[in-house]
Design a protein around this motif. Structure first.
Motif, PDB file in Angstrom:
ATOM      1  N   ASP A  25       0.624  -1.367   0.033  1.00  0.00           N
ATOM      2  CA  ASP A  25      -0.080  -0.065   0.045  1.00  0.00           C
ATOM      3  C   ASP A  25       0.938   1.239  -0.195  1.00  0.00           C
ATOM      4  OD1 ASP A  25       1.109  -0.149   2.854  1.00  0.00           O
ATOM      5  OD2 ASP A  25      -0.923  -0.433   3.489  1.00  0.00           O
ATOM      6  N   LYS A  52      -9.020   0.382   5.166  1.00  0.00           N
ATOM      7  CA  LYS A  52     -10.176  -0.159   4.803  1.00  0.00           C
ATOM      8  C   LYS A  52     -10.948  -1.135   5.909  1.00  0.00           C
ATOM      9  CE  LYS A  52     -10.033  -0.750  -0.238  1.00  0.00           C
ATOM     10  NZ  LYS A  52      -9.894  -1.737  -1.251  1.00  0.00           N
ATOM     11  N   THR A  53     -10.155  -1.249   7.098  1.00  0.00           N
ATOM     12  CA  THR A  53     -10.455  -1.807   8.328  1.00  0.00           C
ATOM     13  C   THR A  53     -11.316  -0.928   9.089  1.00  0.00           C
ATOM     14  OG1 THR A  53      -8.675  -3.222   8.369  1.00  0.00           O
ATOM     15  CG2 THR A  53      -9.725  -2.775  10.673  1.00  0.00           C
ATOM     16  N   SER A  87     -15.597 -10.141   7.101  1.00  0.00           N
ATOM     17  CA  SER A  87     -14.615 -11.090   6.391  1.00  0.00           C
ATOM     18  C   SER A  87     -15.243 -12.458   6.083  1.00  0.00           C
ATOM     19  CB  SER A  87     -13.300 -11.220   7.015  1.00  0.00           C
ATOM     20  OG  SER A  87     -12.805 -12.057   6.322  1.00  0.00           O
ATOM     21  N   SER A 140     -15.478  -4.353   9.136  1.00  0.00           N
ATOM     22  CA  SER A 140     -14.498  -4.719   8.019  1.00  0.00           C
ATOM     23  C   SER A 140     -12.955  -4.877   8.459  1.00  0.00           C
ATOM     24  CB  SER A 140     -14.498  -3.413   6.992  1.00  0.00           C
ATOM     25  OG  SER A 140     -13.776  -3.923   5.775  1.00  0.00           O
ATOM     26  N   ASP A 141     -12.681  -5.955   7.988  1.00  0.00           N
ATOM     27  CA  ASP A 141     -11.359  -6.562   8.350  1.00  0.00           C
ATOM     28  C   ASP A 141     -10.483  -6.728   7.141  1.00  0.00           C
ATOM     29  OD1 ASP A 141      -9.211  -7.641   9.380  1.00  0.00           O
ATOM     30  OD2 ASP A 141      -9.822  -9.619   9.702  1.00  0.00           O
ATOM     31  N   GLU A 142      -9.446  -5.535   7.279  1.00  0.00           N
ATOM     32  CA  GLU A 142      -8.658  -5.524   6.180  1.00  0.00           C
ATOM     33  C   GLU A 142      -7.097  -5.407   7.085  1.00  0.00           C
ATOM     34  OE1 GLU A 142      -8.277  -5.939   3.126  1.00  0.00           O
ATOM     35  OE2 GLU A 142     -10.437  -6.241   2.857  1.00  0.00           O
ATOM     36  N   GLY A 143      -6.976  -6.268   8.133  1.00  0.00           N
ATOM     37  CA  GLY A 143      -5.963  -6.304   9.029  1.00  0.00           C
ATOM     38  C   GLY A 143      -5.877  -5.327  10.093  1.00  0.00           C
ATOM     39  N   SER A 211      -1.441  -5.206   7.310  1.00  0.00           N
ATOM     40  CA  SER A 211      -2.665  -5.364   6.456  1.00  0.00           C
ATOM     41  C   SER A 211      -2.981  -6.759   6.941  1.00  0.00           C
ATOM     42  CB  SER A 211      -2.265  -5.092   5.019  1.00  0.00           C
ATOM     43  OG  SER A 211      -1.362  -6.002   4.602  1.00  0.00           O
ATOM     44  N   HIS A 212      -4.124  -7.115   5.878  1.00  0.00           N
ATOM     45  CA  HIS A 212      -4.646  -8.366   6.174  1.00  0.00           C
ATOM     46  C   HIS A 212      -3.758  -9.365   5.566  1.00  0.00           C
ATOM     47  CE1 HIS A 212      -7.621 -11.910   5.420  1.00  0.00           C
ATOM     48  NE2 HIS A 212      -8.086 -11.290   6.500  1.00  0.00           N
TER      49      HIS A 212
END
Length: 282
Positions: A25, A52-53, A87, A140-143, A211-212
């Motif tokens: 990213d 995005k988390t 997720s 939202s799980d993006e890590g 991140s995820h």
């Protein structure tokens, strides 16, 4: 259905990038994603986003009778859940290992570290106290949901205002916010959580706020919860990667620097939001 594991090309590309101190990213290894805080119409309603988390935190309070063993203290409880919409890894009605770990960590950071002065929540000793409840919903799980949830929780507690009360004898009158301005919670300190990911390949440096994909491919995680005054609340290590004492101390110094930055950011966001609400409570 669980999402498929990262492919071999994905793993090789990520590891090659991290060895060169590059992240997918565009961040530096020890760079935190810029937090975005959105306040709702109600006091104590906060949505926090790290990239995005996304995590939603809500605080409410009601009067209850205190337990006999602590007649002079109010009560604080924390409830967290990871929604299946966060997720495909999570299932409705079944707590995952990550959800259990996060709930325990939030309890240590935000409740057991005495973030809130419980004695200030006492109305009538042994009869009436405030019960403050913090509910955290992971959307939202993006890590790195833990750090996002911790930030959302402490900001929601600082944003919340309880109603003004008047005590005459054993009678308690709760005033409507339109009659008297609500009162903020007495907060001792503001702990923030910072998670570092480590990899089996020692040529890859530790990274902050994974991140995820980075989190899934890591061999271990270290989460440090502390405040801007350099007071460590919790230090948690997950995974089998051995770490030298000097490495831990270096991570603590990095976390202290980031905590000071977050503390200033939160102060500024709260001041802006509260200045726009004062008209409601005049």
């Amino acid at each position: 259905m669980r999402p498929p594991s990262p492919s071999i090309p994905e793993k090789e590309f990520l590891f090659a990038s991290l060895k060169a101190s590059l992240r997918l990213d565009g961040r530096q290894p020890l760079q935190l994603r810029t937090p975005e805080l959105t306040f709702g119409p109600e006091l104590g309603w906060v949505e926090c986003a790290l990239g995005k988390t996304r995590v939603l935190a809500q605080v409410d309070a009601k009067m209850v009778k205190p337990p006999p063993e602590r007649p002079f203290e109010g009560m604080v409880s924390i409830h967290s859940e990871i929604s299946p919409i966060a997720s495909p890894e999570y299932e409705f009605g079944r707590a995952s290992e990550e959800e259990v770990t996060m709930t325990r960590m939030l309890d240590k950071v935000l409740r057991r570290s005495d973030t809130i002065d419980k004695e200030s929540l006492c109305v009538i000793a042994g009869q009436r106290v405030w019960h403050v409840r913090l509910a955290i919903h992971c959307l939202s799980d993006e890590g790195n949901m833990l750090d996002c949830a911790c930030l959302a929780g402490i900001v929601a507690l600082r944003h919340f205002r309880r109603p003004e009360i008047e005590v005459v004898g054993d009678e308690v009158t709760i005033h409507d916010p339109t009659e008297r301005a609500p009162i903020p919670l007495a907060i001792h300190h503001s702990p923030f959580c910072f998670t570092f990911a480590f990899f089996a390949d020692t040529s890859i440096p530790p990274i902050l706020d994974p991140s995820h994909l980075e989190q899934r491919l890591s061999a271990g995680l270290v989460s440090i919860a502390l405040n801007a005054q350099r007071e460590i609340c919790v230090l948690q290590k997950l995974g089998g990667v051995p770490l030298a004492p000097d490495s831990i101390l270096n991570l603590v110094e990095i976390a202290v620097s980031r905590a000071k930055e977050l503390d200033r950011l939160v102060d500024d966001k709260l001041k802006v939001d509260w200045s726009g609400r004062r008209v409601e409570f005049r």
